[in-house]
Structures are given as structure tokens and as C-alpha cells.
Design a protein around this motif. Structure first.
Motif, short mmCIF file in Angstrom:
data_model
loop_
_atom_site.label_atom_id
_atom_site.label_comp_id
_atom_site.label_asym_id
_atom_site.label_seq_id
_atom_site.Cartn_x
_atom_site.Cartn_y
_atom_site.Cartn_z
N LEU A 202 56.41 47.05 45.89
CA LEU A 202 55.06 47.23 46.43
C LEU A 202 54.12 46.10 45.99
CD1 LEU A 202 54.53 51.08 45.95
CD2 LEU A 202 54.35 49.86 48.13
N HIS A 203 54.17 45.77 44.70
CA HIS A 203 53.22 44.80 44.16
C HIS A 203 53.57 43.35 44.49
CE1 HIS A 203 51.80 48.35 42.13
NE2 HIS A 203 50.69 47.69 41.87
N ALA A 204 54.81 43.12 44.86
CA ALA A 204 55.19 41.77 45.29
C ALA A 204 54.59 41.47 46.67
CB ALA A 204 56.70 41.63 45.33
N GLU A 205 54.27 42.53 47.39
CA GLU A 205 53.67 42.35 48.73
C GLU A 205 52.46 43.27 48.88
OE1 GLU A 205 56.62 42.86 51.75
OE2 GLU A 205 57.83 41.20 51.02
N THR A 206 51.58 43.17 47.90
CA THR A 206 50.39 44.02 47.94
C THR A 206 49.63 43.81 49.24
OG1 THR A 206 50.27 43.76 45.55
CG2 THR A 206 48.32 44.68 46.63
N TRP A 207 49.20 44.92 49.84
CA TRP A 207 48.50 44.82 51.12
C TRP A 207 47.24 43.95 50.99
CZ3 TRP A 207 48.04 50.87 51.52
CH2 TRP A 207 49.33 51.41 51.58
N PRO A 208 47.00 43.11 51.98
CA PRO A 208 45.76 42.30 51.98
C PRO A 208 44.50 43.17 51.90
CG PRO A 208 47.30 41.47 53.62
CD PRO A 208 47.91 42.75 53.08
N SER A 209 44.54 44.35 52.49
CA SER A 209 43.37 45.24 52.45
C SER A 209 43.08 45.71 51.03
CB SER A 209 43.60 46.44 53.37
OG SER A 209 44.81 47.09 53.03
N VAL A 210 44.12 45.86 50.23
CA VAL A 210 43.95 46.26 48.82
C VAL A 210 43.38 45.08 48.02
CG1 VAL A 210 45.26 46.78 46.71
CG2 VAL A 210 45.64 48.11 48.79
N LEU A 211 43.92 43.90 48.26
CA LEU A 211 43.42 42.71 47.56
C LEU A 211 41.95 42.46 47.91
CD1 LEU A 211 46.46 40.28 48.00
CD2 LEU A 211 45.94 41.82 46.09
N GLN A 212 41.61 42.73 49.16
CA GLN A 212 40.21 42.53 49.59
C GLN A 212 39.28 43.55 48.92
OE1 GLN A 212 39.69 42.47 53.88
NE2 GLN A 212 37.46 42.61 53.67
N ALA A 213 39.74 44.79 48.83
CA ALA A 213 38.93 45.83 48.16
C ALA A 213 38.69 45.46 46.70
CB ALA A 213 39.64 47.18 48.27
N ASP B 225 64.28 35.71 19.72
CA ASP B 225 63.40 34.60 19.33
C ASP B 225 61.92 34.99 19.43
OD1 ASP B 225 63.37 34.84 22.05
OD2 ASP B 225 63.17 32.68 22.43
N GLU B 226 61.65 36.29 19.63
CA GLU B 226 60.26 36.71 19.83
C GLU B 226 59.68 37.38 18.59
OE1 GLU B 226 59.63 37.66 24.56
OE2 GLU B 226 60.37 39.28 23.32
N TRP B 227 58.37 37.29 18.46
CA TRP B 227 57.61 38.14 17.53
C TRP B 227 56.82 39.11 18.42
CZ3 TRP B 227 57.89 39.59 12.68
CH2 TRP B 227 56.77 40.19 12.05
N TRP B 228 55.82 38.64 19.10
CA TRP B 228 55.23 39.39 20.20
C TRP B 228 56.28 39.43 21.33
CZ3 TRP B 228 50.03 41.12 20.99
CH2 TRP B 228 49.14 40.82 19.96
N ALA B 229 56.43 40.57 21.99
CA ALA B 229 57.42 40.69 23.07
C ALA B 229 56.73 40.50 24.42
CB ALA B 229 58.08 42.06 23.00
N LYS B 230 57.21 39.54 25.18
CA LYS B 230 56.57 39.23 26.46
C LYS B 230 56.98 40.21 27.56
CE LYS B 230 57.40 34.66 26.31
NZ LYS B 230 57.42 34.38 24.87
N GLY B 231 56.00 40.59 28.38
CA GLY B 231 56.27 41.41 29.55
C GLY B 231 56.59 40.56 30.77
N GLU B 232 56.95 41.25 31.84
CA GLU B 232 57.24 40.56 33.11
C GLU B 232 56.04 40.75 34.03
OE1 GLU B 232 60.44 42.41 35.25
OE2 GLU B 232 60.13 41.15 37.03
N GLN B 233 55.49 39.66 34.53
CA GLN B 233 54.33 39.78 35.42
C GLN B 233 54.80 40.32 36.78
OE1 GLN B 233 51.95 36.25 35.95
NE2 GLN B 233 50.20 37.44 36.71
N VAL B 234 54.26 41.46 37.19
CA VAL B 234 54.69 42.07 38.45
C VAL B 234 53.58 42.06 39.50
CG1 VAL B 234 56.46 43.52 37.40
CG2 VAL B 234 54.12 44.40 37.61
N PHE B 235 52.39 41.63 39.10
CA PHE B 235 51.26 41.57 40.05
C PHE B 235 50.26 40.52 39.59
CE2 PHE B 235 46.87 42.92 41.10
CZ PHE B 235 46.95 42.83 42.47
N TYR B 236 49.70 39.83 40.58
CA TYR B 236 48.58 38.94 40.28
C TYR B 236 47.70 38.77 41.50
CZ TYR B 236 45.69 34.90 39.47
OH TYR B 236 44.62 34.07 39.35
N THR B 237 46.41 38.86 41.30
CA THR B 237 45.47 38.40 42.33
C THR B 237 44.34 37.66 41.64
OG1 THR B 237 44.13 39.01 44.24
CG2 THR B 237 44.10 40.56 42.41
N GLU B 238 43.92 36.57 42.26
CA GLU B 238 42.84 35.78 41.65
C GLU B 238 41.50 36.44 41.86
OE1 GLU B 238 42.73 31.90 43.41
OE2 GLU B 238 42.09 32.64 45.34
#
Lengths: 141, 141
Positions: free
Chosen positions: B50-61, A128-141
Motif C-alpha cells: 500500500l505504502h509503495a504506491e500511496t494514493w495521490p489523494s492521500v499525499l495531497q491531503a 555491526d550495529e549499535w542502534w538498529a536501523k529500520g526499513e523505510q517503507v514510506f516517504y513523502t516530501e
């Protein structure tokens, strides 16, 4: 009375700020998406030209469907193999409904008629895709 | 006195809102980046762990180097060819200086010792790159 004016003023500032974050309600949860698609090498100049002057009607449809902070990046990943990577944020309540809604805009239909032939969707994308979605493996605000 | 309290309150709200947008100053210009790198198929579980539990020190950097709203997406682009796509926003004044600064953090050096061997940088990347940056061809807020 003075208190009411102050409260209103603070309210207006808060709403303006929340709008600036791309999130209309304090409780809204942003969903982040990354997606990929191939682009024909010979079509790259046309793809760039179109997107450098994206129609206002297309930008409005995107916004009305609660998509925010939308970027597309172009990259040659292997020699002569070019891909587009999209990143966008969804700020609505029902992404499925909003994506269906997007398809009803005449502007989007006209736009995709121009852009689809420039692209080469991944053979291994979901059906059902045109663009293929990836899986988010990291996020920091 | 009441006026001063009100002004302070509005100031605090404004600053909080601006911080929420990831931009500390009203005049700050966000730069958006998309970058890509290969990841070894057999290393994907470890990369995700690793990225599901990224070190706080890395996030801070990352934060201290003015990177905001940073996501990484994983995608199989061709059969058995997996890539990572990063999206991040730079909110500082001198990205070159901040990227050099990032390399001086012990936390980052330790982190990259774990993550670099899991990755396969693009053979056609620029010679000063690890992740290969794409060209932004579209943006809408």
C-alpha cells in the motif's frame, strides 16, 4: 558589471537556500534513516540531561560527517520498556566512510563512553550495529 | 524597470528555496514528531505494498494539512514483534485544527479503512491516540 553583481547576488541567495535545505549541492540526494535502541528506565533522566546540552564538539562532528536534521524521540512502548527512536538525514557521498570518520573524533568517543551504558541495544540487531536501523517503507516530501 | 525584474527574480528564487525547505514563510517554526505503532507480522507485505504506491489523494491531503518530510520505518524490535516508526514535520499554525481537517478527507477515511486493521496500536498509548507519540529528547539541524 551590473550583470555580474546581479549574477553573484542570485548565486549567493541560491547557495544560502541550498545550505538551509541541508543539501550543499543541487544534485545531492538525501538518504533518510530511522533507528531504534532500548534505554534503561533508570538512565532516562541522565540521557535526557546529556542530550539537552549536547556538547558543541559532538554537534560539530555530526555536521562534519554530513548528518542533518537529526532527532531522537523517547517512548515507552510496553510497560517499563523504553526505547529511543532516531531520525536523521545523510547528505554526503559515502556514508560508510563518514561513519568511520565519526568514530575517529575524540569528542564522539568521549560522548559514547557516557551514552552507551545508558542504552540497551536490541538483541536482534545486525552484528555491526549499535542502534538498529529500520526499513523505510514510506516517504513523502 | 530592470530593477523591478531583478527584484522579482530574486523574490521567485527565495520563495522556491523556502518551499524546498518545506517551510512557506521565513518565520515559520517546524515542529518535529516521532510516533510508533505495532504492525501485525502477517500484514507487513500488504502494508508495504500500500505504502509503495500511496494514493495521490492521500499525499495531497497530508500536504494540505501542513505535514512535510514524512517517513515511516519498519523494524522488528523483539523476535516477531514488529513496529512502525513515523517521523514527520508540521509546518502549519494549528496542528490540532489541521489534524481534525485531515479526518474530513474522504481519501484519508478510505485509506485508514485499509491500513488500520494491519496495525496494532500500543496498549499504553494516550486515549486520543492511534499512533503513539514519543518525546523529542534531541535535535540538531
Amino acid at each position: 558589471m551590473k550583470g555580474a553583481v546581479r549574477t553573484s547576488l542570485i548565486g549567493i541567495i541560491l547557495l544560502t537556500c541550498l545550505a538551509a535545505t541541508g543539501c550543499a549541492e543541487p544534485t545531492c540526494k538525501v538518504q533518510r534513516f530511522g533507528a531504534v535502541i532500548g534505554v534503561k528506565k533508570e538512565a532516562i533522566p541522565e540521557y535526557k540531561r546529556l542530550h539537552a546540552e549536547t556538547w558543541p564538539s559532538v554537534l560539530q562532528a555530526i555536521r562534519e560527517c554530513n548528518i542533518r536534521n537529526y532527532s531522537i524521540f523517547l517512548k515507552e512502548v510496553e510497560k517499563d520498556k523504553w526505547y529511543l527512536f532516531a531520525y536523521y538525514e545523510y547528505t554526503g557521498e559515502d556514508i560508510k566512510a563518514d561513519m568511520e570518520k565519526m568514530k575517529t573524533y575524540q569528542a564522539m568517543q568521549d560522548w559514547w563512553k557516557l551514552t552507551d551504558p545508558l542504552q540497551e541495544p536490541l538483541p536482534i540487531r545486525e552484528k555491526d550495529e549499535w542502534w538498529a536501523k529500520g526499513e523505510q517503507v514510506f516517504y513523502t516530501e
